[in-house]
Design a protein around this motif. Structure first.
Motif, PDB file in Angstrom:
ATOM      1  N   ALA A  31      40.043  45.329  45.144  1.00 60.15           N
ATOM      2  CA  ALA A  31      39.334  46.523  44.675  1.00 60.15           C
ATOM      3  C   ALA A  31      38.420  46.189  43.500  1.00 60.15           C
ATOM      4  N   LEU A  32      38.869  45.318  42.623  1.00 54.27           N
ATOM      5  CA  LEU A  32      38.035  44.914  41.488  1.00 54.27           C
ATOM      6  C   LEU A  32      36.805  44.150  41.964  1.00 54.27           C
ATOM      7  N   LEU A  33      36.987  43.243  42.906  1.00 55.97           N
ATOM      8  CA  LEU A  33      35.861  42.466  43.432  1.00 55.97           C
ATOM      9  C   LEU A  33      34.869  43.350  44.172  1.00 55.97           C
ATOM     10  N   ALA A  34      35.342  44.448  44.744  1.00 59.60           N
ATOM     11  CA  ALA A  34      34.471  45.370  45.475  1.00 59.60           C
ATOM     12  C   ALA A  34      33.758  46.349  44.552  1.00 59.60           C
ATOM     13  N   GLY A  35      34.152  46.395  43.291  1.00 61.22           N
ATOM     14  CA  GLY A  35      33.582  47.342  42.341  1.00 61.22           C
ATOM     15  C   GLY A  35      32.298  46.838  41.710  1.00 61.22           C
ATOM     16  N   GLU A  36      31.805  47.623  40.775  1.00 65.38           N
ATOM     17  CA  GLU A  36      30.598  47.276  40.035  1.00 65.38           C
ATOM     18  C   GLU A  36      30.988  46.376  38.866  1.00 65.38           C
ATOM     19  N   ILE A  37      30.874  45.080  39.062  1.00 72.12           N
ATOM     20  CA  ILE A  37      31.339  44.093  38.087  1.00 72.12           C
ATOM     21  C   ILE A  37      30.302  43.956  36.972  1.00 72.12           C
ATOM     22  N   PRO A  38      30.730  44.169  35.723  1.00 70.26           N
ATOM     23  CA  PRO A  38      29.790  44.036  34.601  1.00 70.26           C
ATOM     24  C   PRO A  38      29.246  42.608  34.495  1.00 70.26           C
ATOM     25  N   GLU A  39      27.992  42.508  34.071  1.00 66.24           N
ATOM     26  CA  GLU A  39      27.400  41.191  33.868  1.00 66.24           C
ATOM     27  C   GLU A  39      28.200  40.443  32.809  1.00 66.24           C
ATOM     28  N   GLY A  40      28.527  39.199  33.101  1.00 67.71           N
ATOM     29  CA  GLY A  40      29.284  38.376  32.168  1.00 67.71           C
ATOM     30  C   GLY A  40      30.781  38.385  32.425  1.00 67.71           C
ATOM     31  N   LEU A  41      31.247  39.157  33.398  1.00 68.49           N
ATOM     32  CA  LEU A  41      32.685  39.204  33.697  1.00 68.49           C
ATOM     33  C   LEU A  41      32.992  38.374  34.927  1.00 68.49           C
ATOM     34  N   ARG A  42      33.937  37.467  34.771  1.00 73.25           N
ATOM     35  CA  ARG A  42      34.475  36.709  35.901  1.00 73.25           C
ATOM     36  C   ARG A  42      35.809  37.336  36.277  1.00 73.25           C
ATOM     37  N   ILE A  43      36.042  37.538  37.555  1.00 75.02           N
ATOM     38  CA  ILE A  43      37.325  38.054  38.024  1.00 75.02           C
ATOM     39  C   ILE A  43      37.995  36.932  38.795  1.00 75.02           C
ATOM     40  N   VAL A  44      39.192  36.553  38.314  1.00 75.48           N
ATOM     41  CA  VAL A  44      39.893  35.401  38.869  1.00 75.48           C
ATOM     42  C   VAL A  44      41.302  35.815  39.277  1.00 75.48           C
ATOM     43  N   GLY A  45      41.647  35.576  40.524  1.00 80.36           N
ATOM     44  CA  GLY A  45      43.014  35.803  40.975  1.00 80.36           C
ATOM     45  C   GLY A  45      43.908  34.661  40.528  1.00 80.36           C
ATOM     46  N   VAL A  46      45.099  35.011  40.060  1.00 86.05           N
ATOM     47  CA  VAL A  46      46.077  34.003  39.632  1.00 86.05           C
ATOM     48  C   VAL A  46      47.413  34.326  40.295  1.00 86.05           C
ATOM     49  N   PRO A  47      48.268  33.318  40.464  1.00 89.12           N
ATOM     50  CA  PRO A  47      49.520  33.560  41.186  1.00 89.12           C
ATOM     51  C   PRO A  47      50.572  34.358  40.430  1.00 89.12           C
ATOM     52  N   CYS A  48      50.555  34.402  39.106  1.00 87.99           N
ATOM     53  CA  CYS A  48      51.582  35.167  38.394  1.00 87.99           C
ATOM     54  C   CYS A  48      51.211  35.285  36.923  1.00 87.99           C
ATOM     55  N   LEU A  49      51.405  36.483  36.370  1.00 82.69           N
ATOM     56  CA  LEU A  49      51.206  36.698  34.933  1.00 82.69           C
ATOM     57  C   LEU A  49      52.532  36.971  34.230  1.00 82.69           C
ATOM     58  N   SER A  50      53.637  36.812  34.943  1.00 82.89           N
ATOM     59  CA  SER A  50      54.980  37.037  34.388  1.00 82.89           C
ATOM     60  C   SER A  50      55.135  38.432  33.784  1.00 82.89           C
ATOM     61  N   ALA A  51      54.525  39.408  34.418  1.00 81.73           N
ATOM     62  CA  ALA A  51      54.670  40.801  34.007  1.00 81.73           C
ATOM     63  C   ALA A  51      55.296  41.590  35.162  1.00 81.73           C
ATOM     64  N   CYS A  52      56.240  40.961  35.824  1.00 83.80           N
ATOM     65  CA  CYS A  52      56.799  41.496  37.069  1.00 83.80           C
ATOM     66  C   CYS A  52      57.382  42.898  36.916  1.00 83.80           C
ATOM     67  N   ASN A  53      57.997  43.200  35.792  1.00 86.08           N
ATOM     68  CA  ASN A  53      58.561  44.530  35.588  1.00 86.08           C
ATOM     69  C   ASN A  53      57.499  45.569  35.264  1.00 86.08           C
ATOM     70  N   SER A  54      56.268  45.118  35.042  1.00 85.35           N
ATOM     71  CA  SER A  54      55.186  46.023  34.669  1.00 85.35           C
ATOM     72  C   SER A  54      53.946  45.818  35.531  1.00 85.35           C
ATOM     73  N   GLY A  55      54.128  45.309  36.732  1.00 80.75           N
ATOM     74  CA  GLY A  55      52.975  45.012  37.587  1.00 80.75           C
ATOM     75  C   GLY A  55      52.473  46.255  38.272  1.00 80.75           C
ATOM     76  N   ALA A  56      51.321  46.144  38.853  1.00 73.33           N
ATOM     77  CA  ALA A  56      50.416  45.013  38.902  1.00 73.33           C
ATOM     78  C   ALA A  56      49.738  44.845  37.538  1.00 73.33           C
ATOM     79  N   ALA A  57      49.436  43.586  37.223  1.00 74.72           N
ATOM     80  CA  ALA A  57      48.972  43.263  35.881  1.00 74.72           C
ATOM     81  C   ALA A  57      47.666  42.480  35.910  1.00 74.72           C
ATOM     82  N   VAL A  58      46.905  42.646  34.809  1.00 76.03           N
ATOM     83  CA  VAL A  58      45.685  41.878  34.594  1.00 76.03           C
ATOM     84  C   VAL A  58      45.700  41.371  33.160  1.00 76.03           C
ATOM     85  N   ALA A  59      44.937  40.316  32.903  1.00 76.28           N
ATOM     86  CA  ALA A  59      44.754  39.797  31.547  1.00 76.28           C
ATOM     87  C   ALA A  59      43.261  39.631  31.313  1.00 76.28           C
TER      88      ALA A  59
END
Length: 121
Positions: A31-59
């Protein structure tokens, strides 16, 4: 300036996911990749942010700026996440004024992490 939005693509966000179904974190990433991505923002998928009890998570991070981890997100939050990332890009130190943050960034912040080198105060 470039900022990076890391998205936990393996997050199940507490859901029972049937084989073959997209995980909540992967749906958020798409959904993020399909959105209007601001100039200068890279969106990178990662396998885990160790926020499992509070997911879905972004950093959200950038060199020399404070970084943030946000949780309890869904693909429906993608437009607000991208608005928050745009505000982050405009903040020289990464600290967006409270009222300028989208509500999800005010209420769903899990952590604020200082830059590797803080300026002398």
């Amino acid at each position: 300036m470039t900022a990076t939005l890391h998205v936990c693509t393996t997050c199940k966000a507490g859901e029972v996911v049937e084989d073959g179904q997209a995980l909540p974190g992967a749906r958020l990433h798409a959904a993020l990749l399909a959105g209007e991505i601001p100039e200068g923002l890279r969106i990178v998928g990662v396998p885990c942010l160790s926020a499992c009890n509070s997911g879905a998570a972004v950093a959200l991070s950038a060199p020399g700026r404070w970084s943030y981890v946000y949780g309890r997100l869904t693909e429906a939050d993608a437009p607000d996440i991208l608005l928050g990332a745009a505000a982050y890009l405009d903040a020289t130190d990464g600290i967006v004024p409270w009222r300028a943050r989208p509500v999800i960034f005010r209420k769903q912040s899990l952590a604020r992490i200082p830059p590797l080198e803080l300026p002398d105060v």
